[in-house]
Design an enzyme around this catalytic site. Structure first.
Site, short mmCIF file in Angstrom:
data_model
loop_
_atom_site.label_atom_id
_atom_site.label_comp_id
_atom_site.label_asym_id
_atom_site.label_seq_id
_atom_site.Cartn_x
_atom_site.Cartn_y
_atom_site.Cartn_z
N TYR A 169 36.13 38.41 -10.51
CA TYR A 169 36.40 37.51 -10.85
C TYR A 169 35.69 36.43 -11.88
O TYR A 169 36.20 35.90 -12.92
CB TYR A 169 36.45 36.54 -9.70
CG TYR A 169 37.23 35.12 -9.81
CD1 TYR A 169 38.40 34.98 -9.46
CD2 TYR A 169 36.57 33.99 -9.81
CE1 TYR A 169 39.22 33.87 -9.33
CE2 TYR A 169 37.18 32.57 -10.06
CZ TYR A 169 38.48 32.69 -9.63
OH TYR A 169 39.24 31.44 -9.87
N SER A 178 37.46 28.65 -14.73
CA SER A 178 36.93 28.48 -13.40
C SER A 178 35.37 27.67 -13.64
O SER A 178 34.85 27.93 -14.46
CB SER A 178 36.98 29.74 -12.32
OG SER A 178 36.21 29.22 -11.09
#
Length: 270
Positions: free
Chosen positions: A144, A131
């Protein structure tokens, strides 16, 4: 082979690769969504309800794919992912563990299960979805970011191990993609204290996403064909990557300044 194929980037990748004539093996825990993806494909497809946290079952699936394949396996897309939004002080450890087991250990499980086949072929690619939050740290995303930084490091290290083989390791860094990840996230409360609901937080995320799943799949596919080892997905991904390099300890402040400017331009209709 694509995990997380019931929606979002995974579904878009399956559709795109199938249109280009590739047989696709798709997996997800969402059986209904997986069936919808399979029904939208025109070519050969193998479907499997799969929890990527279960290493033994991922290995069993790899065996099924090996027996089903009509040709060498071109790529393994370890794409399944989830989100959690919370301050660290108020985070539920079970939520964080849930995320890490999917976003990081799911990638490791998929790599370990399918890499022997790729090495045996001496061709193909392990493609792991990190990401932009694997490039910079942002508040309320400690779990995350930790998982996505781990995917990045894992993939970079694997790439060096595979240098003398015909197998590649590719890291994907999507920016804001219009998927269901925010709506499916675990959110106990608004971490900023403003009292926004989970749906409101998801709507705010979706309002600033810049790339559709179909466009993301196109970028990833083209990047793979060009032999890229690191694929940034979306204009915001390029911006965040540049800011992370230019000002690594203040990149979040710079990102927020740019984002506020974009919001102002959208509200004014420019």
């Amino acid at each position: 082979m694509i995990t997380g194929a019931a929606s979002g980037i995974g579904r878009a990748l399956a559709r795109r690769l199938s249109r280009f004539g590739a047989p696709v093996a798709i997996a997800d825990v969402d059986e209904a969504g997986l069936k919808e993806t399979a029904a939208s494909l025109g070519g050969m497809v193998l479907t499997r309800v799969l929890d990527v946290r279960d290493a033994d079952d991922v290995h069993r699936f790899a065996g099924e794919v090996r027996g089903w394949l009509p040709a060498p396996l071109a790529a393994v897309f370890n794409n399944a992912g989830v989100a959690v939004t919370s301050t660290l002080l108020e985070a539920d450890p079970d939520d964080d563990e849930w995320l890490w087991n999917i976003n990081f250990h799911g990638v490791v499980n998929g790599t370990r299960a399918f890499l022997p086949l790729l090495v045996e072929q001496n061709e193909g690619a392990i493609v792991n979805t990190s990401s932009v939050y694997g490039l910079v740290g942002v508040p309320y995303q400690t779990a995350y970011c930790a998982a996505k930084f781990a995917v990045r490091g894992f993939t970079d290290s694997l790439r060096q191990e595979l240098r003398r083989t015909g197998v590649r390791a590719v890291a994907i860094h999507p920016g804001g993609i219009t998927t269901n990840i925010a709506r499916n996230a675990r959110v106990r409360k608004d971490p900023t204290g403003l009292g926004r609901t989970k749906d409101q937080l998801a709507a705010e995320f979706e309002a600033v996403t810049m790339t559709s799943p179909d466009k993301a799949a196109e970028i990833i596919h083209r990047g793979m064909e060009r032999g890229k080892a690191r694929i940034l997905v979306g204009p915001d991904a390029y911006l965040i990557d540049a800011l992370a390099r230019l000002t690594p300890t203040h990149s979040y402040q710079a990102i927020m300044a740019v984002q506020k400017r974009l919001w102002a331009m959208r509200r004014s209709g420019r």
